[in-house]
Every structure is written in structure tokens, then in C-alpha cells.
Design an enzyme around this catalytic site. Structure first.
Site, PDB file in Angstrom:
ATOM      1  N   GLN A 170       0.780  -1.235   0.092  1.00  0.00           N
ATOM      2  CA  GLN A 170       0.081   0.131   0.027  1.00  0.00           C
ATOM      3  C   GLN A 170       0.739   1.043   0.144  1.00  0.00           C
ATOM      4  O   GLN A 170       1.828   1.464   0.491  1.00  0.00           O
ATOM      5  CB  GLN A 170      -0.877  -0.080   1.254  1.00  0.00           C
ATOM      6  CG  GLN A 170      -2.260   0.477   0.954  1.00  0.00           C
ATOM      7  CD  GLN A 170      -3.274  -0.044   2.141  1.00  0.00           C
ATOM      8  OE1 GLN A 170      -3.140  -0.984   2.352  1.00  0.00           O
ATOM      9  NE2 GLN A 170      -4.242   0.934   2.169  1.00  0.00           N
TER      10      GLN A 170
ATOM     11  N   SER B  89       4.341  -6.012   2.829  1.00  0.00           N
ATOM     12  CA  SER B  89       2.942  -5.974   3.735  1.00  0.00           C
ATOM     13  C   SER B  89       2.101  -6.712   2.701  1.00  0.00           C
ATOM     14  O   SER B  89       2.241  -7.983   2.473  1.00  0.00           O
ATOM     15  CB  SER B  89       2.567  -4.579   4.080  1.00  0.00           C
ATOM     16  OG  SER B  89       1.404  -4.476   4.734  1.00  0.00           O
ATOM     17  N   LEU B  90       1.039  -5.838   2.288  1.00  0.00           N
ATOM     18  CA  LEU B  90       0.087  -6.567   1.333  1.00  0.00           C
ATOM     19  C   LEU B  90       0.850  -7.257   0.104  1.00  0.00           C
ATOM     20  O   LEU B  90       0.113  -8.255  -0.055  1.00  0.00           O
ATOM     21  CB  LEU B  90      -0.826  -5.694   0.692  1.00  0.00           C
ATOM     22  CG  LEU B  90      -1.036  -5.684  -0.954  1.00  0.00           C
ATOM     23  CD1 LEU B  90      -2.438  -6.561  -0.653  1.00  0.00           C
ATOM     24  CD2 LEU B  90      -1.482  -4.385  -1.559  1.00  0.00           C
TER      25      LEU B  90
ATOM     26  N   ARG C  29      -8.853  -8.552   4.101  1.00  0.00           N
ATOM     27  CA  ARG C  29      -7.909  -8.134   5.135  1.00  0.00           C
ATOM     28  C   ARG C  29      -8.138  -6.566   5.009  1.00  0.00           C
ATOM     29  O   ARG C  29      -7.924  -6.120   6.069  1.00  0.00           O
ATOM     30  CB  ARG C  29      -6.483  -8.392   4.503  1.00  0.00           C
ATOM     31  CG  ARG C  29      -5.149  -7.892   4.962  1.00  0.00           C
ATOM     32  CD  ARG C  29      -4.035  -8.461   4.567  1.00  0.00           C
ATOM     33  NE  ARG C  29      -2.858  -8.213   5.071  1.00  0.00           N
ATOM     34  CZ  ARG C  29      -2.166  -6.996   4.655  1.00  0.00           C
ATOM     35  NH1 ARG C  29      -2.401  -6.013   3.902  1.00  0.00           N
ATOM     36  NH2 ARG C  29      -0.941  -6.807   5.392  1.00  0.00           N
TER      37      ARG C  29
ATOM     38  N   HIS D  95      -0.231  -2.709  11.314  1.00  0.00           N
ATOM     39  CA  HIS D  95       0.960  -3.522  11.926  1.00  0.00           C
ATOM     40  C   HIS D  95       1.260  -3.163  13.195  1.00  0.00           C
ATOM     41  O   HIS D  95       2.535  -2.948  13.503  1.00  0.00           O
ATOM     42  CB  HIS D  95       2.173  -3.474  11.187  1.00  0.00           C
ATOM     43  CG  HIS D  95       2.130  -3.839   9.554  1.00  0.00           C
ATOM     44  ND1 HIS D  95       2.014  -5.265   9.185  1.00  0.00           N
ATOM     45  CD2 HIS D  95       1.928  -3.105   8.260  1.00  0.00           C
ATOM     46  CE1 HIS D  95       1.609  -5.307   7.991  1.00  0.00           C
ATOM     47  NE2 HIS D  95       1.618  -4.168   7.337  1.00  0.00           N
TER      48      HIS D  95
ATOM     49  N   GLN E 264       1.564 -11.363  10.476  1.00  0.00           N
ATOM     50  CA  GLN E 264       1.847 -10.152   9.587  1.00  0.00           C
ATOM     51  C   GLN E 264       0.891  -9.000   9.970  1.00  0.00           C
ATOM     52  O   GLN E 264       1.415  -7.617  10.116  1.00  0.00           O
ATOM     53  CB  GLN E 264       1.979 -10.263   8.322  1.00  0.00           C
ATOM     54  CG  GLN E 264       2.538  -9.327   7.338  1.00  0.00           C
ATOM     55  CD  GLN E 264       1.829  -9.155   6.060  1.00  0.00           C
ATOM     56  OE1 GLN E 264       0.296  -8.994   6.041  1.00  0.00           O
ATOM     57  NE2 GLN E 264       2.286  -9.297   4.963  1.00  0.00           N
TER      58      GLN E 264
END
Length: 321
Positions: A10, A95-96, A120, A204, A253
Site C-alpha cells: 500500500q 505487507s500486502l 484483509r 502492523h 503479519q
């Protein structure tokens, strides 16, 4: 000369990303159509035409970035004969982007990945009421320094180092007042810059536990296969291949630190000298060059990028012959 393929997260999104690719290559268009069908809406229209505020909604941004990355990968497979199982030492995503990496390596289908990242995105947005959490970038601080700042700022509430991006760039996440304290403490400790980020939720960190619970349930409903190439997991900064390890890492995560600096460093230590960023933007390419001395990074996201990749491969093969 080992190669890794990495996938953006992102922040790399932009209206119009992937459109030229979909216009030029039917195989790319097919990925966007598959994602649209999996989600039951025309996400591709939002990706290509906007409006920007709709694309920026986390539940749209996450599947959109994944769709662009996988569309680029399919074009590379078709146009350049790319075969990750033979040519990549590792895949990884920020991340993503870890979901994109898993789909690229065959651990997840594109349809399952699209549904998972939409779930998510929605779960992360719902986990914390708007305005309660925040994130801030601390620039010019190493990870241990930034983690110490976050711990000092917490004062009994959540504030933790969320992203260790490398090159003296660390993001902290948590309750808004604590993150604001972290910004002021960091400025006093010599950070080059410390600033709140325009994000919709504190990703996170421990405040995301409700979203982690949602993802644990969602992941129980999909088949995770062994990837054709090891995936370097964000929370471990180490390669994994077993499906149960992958599921555990994806759940962890949501609340855990994205250890991107260590992930890139570990791939470089294992011999990777070339990193290809597959998808929208060039964020990871910039970070790679600041983390791994001597490594080269290239972003591939447009028809021109694909043509350059194909030409470079052809030249390399001709030289080898």
C-alpha cells in the site's frame, strides 16, 4: 547471479496503474477480469478510471495492487518466457505485497488472493475506529532507535515500530496520542524528519488484533499450496515454503513488524544481486538500493518496462551463446 522478484504494498497505488498493460496484452486483461469476477464488482474500472478516493479505500487498494502485480507477472511469463521456479531464488512482498508474492509463486490462486486481501483491507479498516490510531514515519533513525522511541512514547498504550523499511526509514504505529508523542521524541533525538502519515488505520501493531482474528478465519477457508520458489516472510525476514508456515506468517503479519530491511539483506546475503519490483510504482526499487550494497533494482509495471526486460533478457541470452 541470483535474482529475486518483489511486490509492492500500500502506498504504491495510482489511478490508471496497469491500464496500458491491460490495453496492450490480453493476458493482463484476463487477470483484471478474474479479480473482478472473484470480488463480484468492477474493481478494474476503479483502478483504471478512479475516482482516486475510491481507489484509496483500503478494501480496494489491496486487491488493486495485487491485480496489477499479477497482471505484470503474467505478461512477463508470456512475453519473456519468465519461469519463477527456474529463475528466481526468492519472492517477497511488502505487507500486502506478500500476498502478491504468494500468488505469483503459486501458493494461492489469484481469485483466492483477491478475496483474501479484500477481507484483509476491510478487517484492518474496521479494527480501529477512524481517528483513534495513527502512523508516523521517522526518517534518519535506525530501527533500534525508532523502536526505543516508540516504547518510550507508548506510556501504557500501543505504540510500536511497524515497518522497518531500510535506509533509515522506520514507521511507527499505534494509538494517535502515543504516535504524536513518538514524533516529538524522535525530533528531539535527531531524526531528520518525523511526520504523521495520511493513513486510514494504524497498520502492523497490536491494535490490529481483531483483523488478525478475521484473517485466521479467512485463511482456514482457502487452500495454500507449497510455492514454486521460497517466499521471504515479512515477520520472519526468512524464506518459508510450508503451507502451515505461510498461514502463520500471514496472520502474524497483521499485527507484526514488516521487517523489509532484514528481508532484503537476507536475500542479498544469500547471493541475490538483482531485484525486480513487479507491479505499481518504484518504492521497493529505491529501498533495495539503499539496503543492499551493489545490488541492482528495476521496476516493471508498464509496457515499456516489459519491453526493456525482454530486450535485456535477449541480449543476455545472445551474450551467453
Amino acid at each position: 547471479m541470483a535474482v529475486a522478484f518483489v511486490f509492492p504494498g500500500q502506498g504504491s497505488q495510482a489511478v490508471g496503474m496497469g491500464k496500458a498493460l491491460a490495453d496492450a496484452f490480453p493476458v493482463a486483461r484476463a487477470v483484471f477480469e478474474e479479480v473482478d469476477e472473484a470480488l463480484g464488482d468492477k474493481l478494474s474500472s476503479i483502478i483504471f478510471e478512479g475516482p482516486a478516493e475510491t481507489l484509496m479505500l483500503t478494501e480496494n487498494t489491496q486487491p488493486a495492487l495485487m491485480a496489477v502485480s499479477l497482471a505484470v507477472l503474467r505478461v512477463l511469463e508470456q512475453e519473456a518466457g519468465l519461469d519463477l521456479s527456474r529463475e528466481a531464488a526468492f519472492v517477497a512482498g511488502h505487507s500486502l505485497g506478500e500476498y502478491s508474492a504468494l500468488a505469483a509463486a503459486g501458493a494461492l490462486t489469484i481469485a483466492d488472493t483477491a478475496r483474501l486481501v479484500r477481507t484483509r483491507g476491510r478487517a484492518m479498516q474496521k479494527a480501529v475506529p477512524v481517528g483513534v490510531g495513527a502512523m508516523a514515519a521517522l526518517l534518519g533513525m535506525e530501527f533500534d532507535e525508532a523502536a526505543a522511541v516508540a516504547a518510550e512514547a507508548a506510556q501504557g498504550v500501543v505504540c510500536q515500530a511497524a515497518n522497518d523499511n531500510g535506509g533509515g526509514q522506520v514507521v511507527v504505529s499505534g494509538e494517535k496520542a502515543a504516535v504524536e508523542r513518538a514524533v516529538e521524541i524522535a525530533k528531539g533525538r535527531g531524526a531528520k524528519r518525523a511526520t504523521l502519515l495520511p493513513v486510514s488505520a494504524p497498520f502492523h501493531c497490536a491494535l490490529m488484533q481483531p483483523a488478525a482474528d478475521v484473517m485466521a478465519e479467512a485463511l482456514r477457508g482457502v487452500t495454500v499450496r507449497r510455492p514454486v520458489v521460497p517466499v521471504v516472510a515479512n515477520v520472519l525476514a526468512a524464506p518459508i515454503s510450508e503451507p502451515d508456515q505461510i498461514v502463520a506468517a500471514l496472520i502474524a503479519q497483521v499485527t507484526g513488524t514488516v521487517r523489509w530491511r532484514e528481508s532484503v539483506a537476507s536475500m542479498a546475503k544469500a547471493g541475490v544481486t538483482t531485484f525486480y519490483e513487479v507491479g505499481a510504482g518504484k518504492v521497493l526499487t529505491g529501498l533495495v538500493k539503499r539496503i543492499a550494497d551493489g545490488a541492482t533494482g528495476s521496476a516493471i509495471g508498464t509496457p515499456a518496462d516489459v519491453a526493456a526486460f525482454v530486450a535485456a533478457r535477449a541480449a543476455l541470452q545472445q551474450g551467453a551463446a
